[in-house]
Design a protein around this motif. Structure first.
Motif, PDB file in Angstrom:
ATOM      1  N   VAL A  57      71.062  14.999  14.083  1.00 13.07           N
ATOM      2  CA  VAL A  57      69.835  14.242  14.315  1.00 13.07           C
ATOM      3  C   VAL A  57      68.833  14.651  13.249  1.00 13.07           C
ATOM      4  CG1 VAL A  57      67.924  13.849  15.909  1.00 13.07           C
ATOM      5  CG2 VAL A  57      70.250  14.090  16.790  1.00 13.07           C
ATOM      6  N   ARG A  58      68.194  13.675  12.629  1.00 13.72           N
ATOM      7  CA  ARG A  58      67.228  13.971  11.578  1.00 13.72           C
ATOM      8  C   ARG A  58      66.054  14.757  12.138  1.00 13.72           C
ATOM      9  NH1 ARG A  58      64.615   9.880   9.808  1.00 13.72           N
ATOM     10  NH2 ARG A  58      64.151  10.720   7.730  1.00 13.72           N
ATOM     11  N   LEU A  59      65.488  15.630  11.310  1.00 14.70           N
ATOM     12  CA  LEU A  59      64.394  16.501  11.731  1.00 14.70           C
ATOM     13  C   LEU A  59      63.206  15.695  12.245  1.00 14.70           C
ATOM     14  CD1 LEU A  59      63.668  19.557  11.762  1.00 14.70           C
ATOM     15  CD2 LEU A  59      62.623  19.230   9.518  1.00 14.70           C
ATOM     16  N   GLU A  60      62.882  14.590  11.569  1.00 12.70           N
ATOM     17  CA  GLU A  60      61.726  13.775  11.947  1.00 12.70           C
ATOM     18  C   GLU A  60      61.893  13.116  13.308  1.00 12.70           C
ATOM     19  OE1 GLU A  60      63.347  13.718   9.193  1.00 12.70           O
ATOM     20  OE2 GLU A  60      62.002  13.859   7.456  1.00 12.70           O
ATOM     21  N   GLN A  61      63.132  13.044  13.805  1.00  8.84           N
ATOM     22  CA  GLN A  61      63.368  12.418  15.105  1.00  8.84           C
ATOM     23  C   GLN A  61      63.009  13.339  16.270  1.00  8.84           C
ATOM     24  OE1 GLN A  61      67.533  10.819  13.615  1.00  8.84           O
ATOM     25  NE2 GLN A  61      67.006   9.824  15.546  1.00  8.84           N
ATOM     26  N   VAL A  62      62.989  14.650  16.038  1.00 10.96           N
ATOM     27  CA  VAL A  62      62.701  15.586  17.128  1.00 10.96           C
ATOM     28  C   VAL A  62      61.407  16.364  16.908  1.00 10.96           C
ATOM     29  CG1 VAL A  62      65.106  15.867  17.815  1.00 10.96           C
ATOM     30  CG2 VAL A  62      64.167  17.330  16.030  1.00 10.96           C
ATOM     31  N   ILE A  63      60.900  16.372  15.680  1.00  6.97           N
ATOM     32  CA  ILE A  63      59.666  17.098  15.371  1.00  6.97           C
ATOM     33  C   ILE A  63      58.723  16.155  14.641  1.00  6.97           C
ATOM     34  CG2 ILE A  63      58.636  19.037  14.116  1.00  6.97           C
ATOM     35  CD1 ILE A  63      61.380  20.434  14.386  1.00  6.97           C
ATOM     36  N   THR A  64      57.516  16.014  15.154  1.00  6.97           N
ATOM     37  CA  THR A  64      56.528  15.151  14.514  1.00  6.97           C
ATOM     38  C   THR A  64      56.104  15.761  13.189  1.00  6.97           C
ATOM     39  OG1 THR A  64      55.711  14.442  16.675  1.00  6.97           O
ATOM     40  CG2 THR A  64      54.290  14.046  14.771  1.00  6.97           C
ATOM     41  N   GLY A  65      56.354  15.040  12.107  1.00 10.58           N
ATOM     42  CA  GLY A  65      56.003  15.567  10.796  1.00 10.58           C
ATOM     43  C   GLY A  65      56.494  14.664   9.696  1.00 10.58           C
ATOM     44  N   GLU A  66      56.360  15.133   8.475  1.00 12.11           N
ATOM     45  CA  GLU A  66      56.742  14.317   7.329  1.00 12.11           C
ATOM     46  C   GLU A  66      57.105  15.201   6.147  1.00 12.11           C
ATOM     47  OE1 GLU A  66      53.389  12.035   6.078  1.00 12.11           O
ATOM     48  OE2 GLU A  66      52.040  13.765   6.079  1.00 12.11           O
ATOM     49  N   GLU A  67      57.782  14.596   5.203  1.00 15.07           N
ATOM     50  CA  GLU A  67      58.113  15.295   3.970  1.00 15.07           C
ATOM     51  C   GLU A  67      56.912  15.257   3.035  1.00 15.07           C
ATOM     52  OE1 GLU A  67      62.086  15.066   1.654  1.00 15.07           O
ATOM     53  OE2 GLU A  67      60.764  13.581   0.707  1.00 15.07           O
ATOM     54  N   VAL A  68      56.574  16.408   2.475  1.00 13.07           N
ATOM     55  CA  VAL A  68      55.457  16.500   1.531  1.00 13.07           C
ATOM     56  C   VAL A  68      56.021  16.766   0.142  1.00 13.07           C
ATOM     57  CG1 VAL A  68      53.412  17.814   0.858  1.00 13.07           C
ATOM     58  CG2 VAL A  68      53.831  17.306   3.267  1.00 13.07           C
ATOM     59  N   ARG A  69      55.567  15.972  -0.832  1.00 15.75           N
ATOM     60  CA  ARG A  69      56.001  16.149  -2.218  1.00 15.75           C
ATOM     61  C   ARG A  69      54.867  16.780  -3.018  1.00 15.75           C
ATOM     62  NH1 ARG A  69      60.530  13.128  -3.722  1.00 15.75           N
ATOM     63  NH2 ARG A  69      61.373  11.847  -2.018  1.00 15.75           N
ATOM     64  N   THR A  70      55.182  17.813  -3.757  1.00 20.83           N
ATOM     65  CA  THR A  70      54.209  18.511  -4.597  1.00 20.83           C
ATOM     66  C   THR A  70      54.804  18.654  -5.998  1.00 20.83           C
ATOM     67  OG1 THR A  70      55.010  20.776  -4.287  1.00 20.83           O
ATOM     68  CG2 THR A  70      53.628  19.856  -2.533  1.00 20.83           C
ATOM     69  N   PRO A  71      53.993  19.053  -6.984  1.00 20.24           N
ATOM     70  CA  PRO A  71      54.544  19.290  -8.329  1.00 20.24           C
ATOM     71  C   PRO A  71      55.640  20.349  -8.339  1.00 20.24           C
ATOM     72  CG  PRO A  71      52.154  19.140  -8.420  1.00 20.24           C
ATOM     73  CD  PRO A  71      52.520  19.144  -6.971  1.00 20.24           C
ATOM     74  N   GLN A  72      55.643  21.241  -7.322  1.00 20.03           N
ATOM     75  CA  GLN A  72      56.657  22.294  -7.257  1.00 20.03           C
ATOM     76  C   GLN A  72      57.891  21.880  -6.463  1.00 20.03           C
ATOM     77  OE1 GLN A  72      53.344  22.956  -6.704  1.00 20.03           O
ATOM     78  NE2 GLN A  72      53.090  23.820  -8.766  1.00 20.03           N
ATOM     79  N   GLY A  73      57.842  20.701  -5.836  1.00 20.42           N
ATOM     80  CA  GLY A  73      58.984  20.261  -5.057  1.00 20.42           C
ATOM     81  C   GLY A  73      58.560  19.703  -3.709  1.00 20.42           C
ATOM     82  N   MET A  74      59.481  19.715  -2.751  1.00 22.48           N
ATOM     83  CA  MET A  74      59.246  19.122  -1.438  1.00 22.48           C
ATOM     84  C   MET A  74      59.426  20.157  -0.335  1.00 22.48           C
ATOM     85  SD  MET A  74      61.389  15.588  -1.956  1.00 22.48           S
ATOM     86  CE  MET A  74      62.889  16.513  -2.317  1.00 22.48           C
ATOM     87  N   PHE A  75      58.863  19.849   0.841  1.00 19.18           N
ATOM     88  CA  PHE A  75      59.086  20.627   2.057  1.00 19.18           C
ATOM     89  C   PHE A  75      58.667  19.759   3.232  1.00 19.18           C
ATOM     90  CE2 PHE A  75      54.696  21.384   1.033  1.00 19.18           C
ATOM     91  CZ  PHE A  75      54.047  21.467   2.259  1.00 19.18           C
TER      92      PHE A  75
END
Length: 438
Positions: A57-75
């Motif tokens: 199950v994708r993380l976003e389906q069980v935890i409210t949140g989003e992917e953040v993109r930065t110049p150093q990468g994502m989290f």
């Protein structure tokens, strides 16, 4: 003898012989862990891993949140708002920001903190791949919390794999930039040194270096540890906040849960970890509020154990706040807890003695002797006063002799001290009243 056994003998480690029984402490610890797992799994339930069958199950389906993109990468980033009407145990979120900053300065032994506002606080907790710390330990989840008006905000930064660490740490720099001081639970020994090492390894500036810091573990031990089984966060939650976590993942399982996530990428594996971390952050804010109220007297006196108030008085005294300490001690002189009342009388009398208020001190010592004619502390202090302040050697001899003759439990050191004092008093009496013809 095997090479390993030889090395153990050289280093002083115990060599276990085949078939030797395990240590009793090891068995006890294993039983505790097994019992904790059994308590979390109802009888007849399916095995734990069965919850994660049927595909990831994708993380976003069980935890409210989003992917953040930065110049150093994502989290992955999750943000939750707890409104002022929300309760955490017996405490209302809306009351959390009403913290006495002077009290926080006393708790942290850092008056600079008292110059800030509650909204300047950053609550921080990490979840890592190991509980021992060290360079190889990876903080994969960083939980943060702060006040916005009467609401409490939690933010969680999650590195979905090791490659996302630099992006996470960089974003953490931005989030913490406008906060003036940190609040952690055992952060001085664990969280901050760990994050400092990760910033060095990633060649990033440590945003927490030099920031004022309140580590709640130490004042909790100081003010509450005397009456609790331990000062772990879960114990404080149940005893102080009235919060009992149900189905919470034990801390020792969290590293393995993250490794399982790395293999399977099933968001359900991390759901409990996020919840555990979020509760930790909120509980730190609640405990901060409780300690602040305890110090500034905002709690109803009748609801606070006398021993807690005595610990607060002692802390005020050590911080140089003699007026606050004296006021608390005076209120405890007639405490129904006789042990607390005795400690309060002893401490207050010494406070009077140090300030030269001898009459007030003597009144307390005399009252203590009325309640217990063999009270060692009162007898010795009164004997000192009689000898050195009013030269009443006869009364001093009477006080010391009575304890020596009638007290059933005297340590060897105390008995020697009293006998030495008695001999000196007798010599002084002879010099003051020499025999005729001498």
């Amino acid at each position: 003898m095997k090479v390993k056994d030889r090395l153990r003998r050289l280093t002083g480690e115990r060599i276990e012989t085949p078939g030797s029984p395990p240590d009793k402490e090891v068995i006890t610890e294993l039983r505790k862990k097994i019992q904790a797992i059994l308590e979390r799994s109802p009888v007849g339930s399916t095995p734990k891993d069965a919850r994660y069958t049927g595909g990831s199950v994708r993380l976003e389906q069980v935890i409210t949140g989003e992917e953040v993109r930065t110049p150093q990468g994502m989290f992955f980033f999750s943000r939750t708002v707890f409104t002022d009407t929300t309760y955490h145990g017996i405490m209302r979120i809306g009351d959390f920001p009403r913290i006495g900053m002077d009290s926080l300065g006393i708790l942290a032994k850092n008056p600079v903190i008292s110059l800030h506002e509650p909204c300047h606080a950053l609550f921080l907790d990490t979840e890592t791949t190991g509980l021992s710390g060290g360079t190889g330990t990876f903080p994969f989840l960083v939980g943060l919390g702060w006040f916005e008006g009467d609401h409490f905000i939690t933010c969680q930064l999650f590195a979905r794999d090791f490659s996302e660490e630099k992006a996470l740490l960089s974003f953490l720099q931005e989030l913490s930039s406008d906060k003036k001081f940190l609040v952690t639970f055992n952060g001085k020994a664990y969280d901050l040194p760990l994050l400092a090492s990760r910033y060095i390894l990633n060649r990033l500036e440590d945003p927490f270096l030099g920031k004022e810091h309140l580590d709640l573990l130490h004042p909790c031990r100081r003010l509450l540890g005397h009456r609790l089984e331990n000062t772990r966060l879960a114990t404080l939650e149940s005893s102080i906040l009235g919060l009992n976590r149900r189905g919470d993942i034990p801390g020792f399982e969290i590293p393995q849960r993250y490794f399982d996530w790395l293999r399977r990428r099933d968001g359900r594996l991390m759901e409990d970890v996020f919840e555990h971390n979020r509760i930790d952050v909120i509980s730190m804010a609640a405990i901060t509020k409780h300690l602040s109220d305890l110090l500034d007297g905002s709690l109803a006196t009748q609801s606070v154990p006398g021993v807690d108030l005595f610990c607060v008085a002692r802390l005020h005294l050590e911080r140089g706040n003699t007026d606050a300490s004296r006021s608390l001690l005076e209120g405890l002189l007639c405490s129904p807890d006789t042990g607390v009342a005795k400690q309060a009388r002893e401490t207050l009398s010494l406070l009077h003695k140090k300030a030269g208020r001898w009459n007030e001190a003597v009144v307390i010592w005399e009252k203590m002797l009325e309640d217990d004619v063999l009270d060692i502390f009162a007898s010795v202090e009164l004997a000192k006063w009689c000898e050195h302040r009013v030269s009443d050697y006869d009364r001093a001899i009477q006080l010391v002799s009575r304890v020596l003759e009638q007290h059933p439990f005297l340590s060897e050191e105390l008995q020697w001290s009293l006998e030495y004092r008695l001999r000196r008093l007798l010599r002084r009496t002879l010099r003051k009243h020499p025999t005729e013809g001498s």
